[in-house]
Design a protein around this motif. Structure first.
Motif, short mmCIF file in Angstrom:
data_model
loop_
_atom_site.label_atom_id
_atom_site.label_comp_id
_atom_site.label_asym_id
_atom_site.label_seq_id
_atom_site.Cartn_x
_atom_site.Cartn_y
_atom_site.Cartn_z
N PRO A 66 -7.82 -1.40 -4.44
CA PRO A 66 -7.79 -0.08 -3.82
C PRO A 66 -6.41 0.40 -3.39
O PRO A 66 -6.20 1.59 -3.20
CB PRO A 66 -8.72 -0.21 -2.62
N LYS A 67 -5.45 -0.51 -3.27
CA LYS A 67 -4.09 -0.12 -2.89
C LYS A 67 -3.07 -0.47 -3.96
O LYS A 67 -1.87 -0.29 -3.77
CB LYS A 67 -3.70 -0.78 -1.57
N ARG A 86 0.94 4.72 -6.17
CA ARG A 86 -0.08 5.67 -5.74
C ARG A 86 0.57 6.84 -4.99
O ARG A 86 -0.03 7.89 -4.85
CB ARG A 86 -1.09 4.99 -4.82
N VAL A 172 -11.04 1.46 -10.13
CA VAL A 172 -10.59 0.33 -9.32
C VAL A 172 -11.52 -0.84 -9.62
O VAL A 172 -12.72 -0.76 -9.34
CB VAL A 172 -10.59 0.67 -7.82
N SER A 174 -13.11 -4.68 -9.40
CA SER A 174 -13.47 -5.54 -8.28
C SER A 174 -12.52 -6.73 -8.19
O SER A 174 -11.83 -7.08 -9.16
CB SER A 174 -14.90 -6.06 -8.45
#
Length: 187
Positions: A66-67, A86, A172, A174
């Motif tokens: 996620p980042k 990002r 994204v 896992s």
């Protein structure tokens, strides 16, 4: 999908041996992008130095978390294109050189492939690294990036829209997928 890279907008060239670059190649089913020691040849460039001239509808994006970095590719053939932050305020794009230009032309413009090796601890075979070369490469990259930040430049097309959002919603993966890809599996 087709595009153009402006050699005048390039900062430097490096071969990255990080586990995430290796996992990205496996995610795409493009292990041939990696060299014999697990490295990906990357051309550091100003975002406006890369243009997609045809097939932009095939642009896709993924991230290892996620980042994590945004990793761009052509969905039609699963060819890696580039890595970006990002944050669109970071005026940097790392183009995977297999799509950039003919290797001889790239060598003529930026020097030989193994000019700078980064993240060598994740290489699949021994890689010689040079702290001095790494420092000089960092200056070639971060000098223009910092100057662009001070001037308020933002990354834009093809990877970000006018509001600074990624032009495609990133997939994204896992943590389990990422770990499997890092171990050498496929997604």
């Amino acid at each position: 999908m087709r595009g153009e890279l402006d050699p005048a907008r390039t900062y430097a060239r490096a071969t990255c041996y990080c586990r995430d670059c290796q996992a990205f190649a496996r995610f795409l089913g493009q292990a041939g992008v990696l060299d014999s020691r697990g490295g990906t040849d990357i051309v550091a460039i100003a975002p406006d130095g890369l243009r997609i001239t045809a097939g932009s509808e095939h642009l896709a994006c993924m991230s290892m978390g996620p980042k994590g970095l945004l990793r761009w590719y052509a969905a039609c053939c699963r060819t890696p294109l580039a890595n970006t932050s990002r944050d669109p305020k970071l005026y940097y794009t790392g183009v995977v050189s297999c799509v950039a230009v003919v290797p001889a032309a790239l060598d003529a413009a930026l020097g030989p492939r193994d000019r700078v090796a980064v993240n060598t601890g994740s290489a699949t075979a021994p890689v010689k690294s040079s702290p001095l070369r790494l420092l000089l490469c960092g200056l070639h990259i971060f000098g223009p990036v910092i100057a662009s930040r001070l001037r308020g430049r933002r990354a834009g097309a093809p990877f970000f829209d006018g509001q600074g959002r990624p032009s495609r919603e990133p997939e994204v993966i896992s943590r389990e997928q990422r770990d499997a890809l890092r171990r050498g599996g496929s997604s």
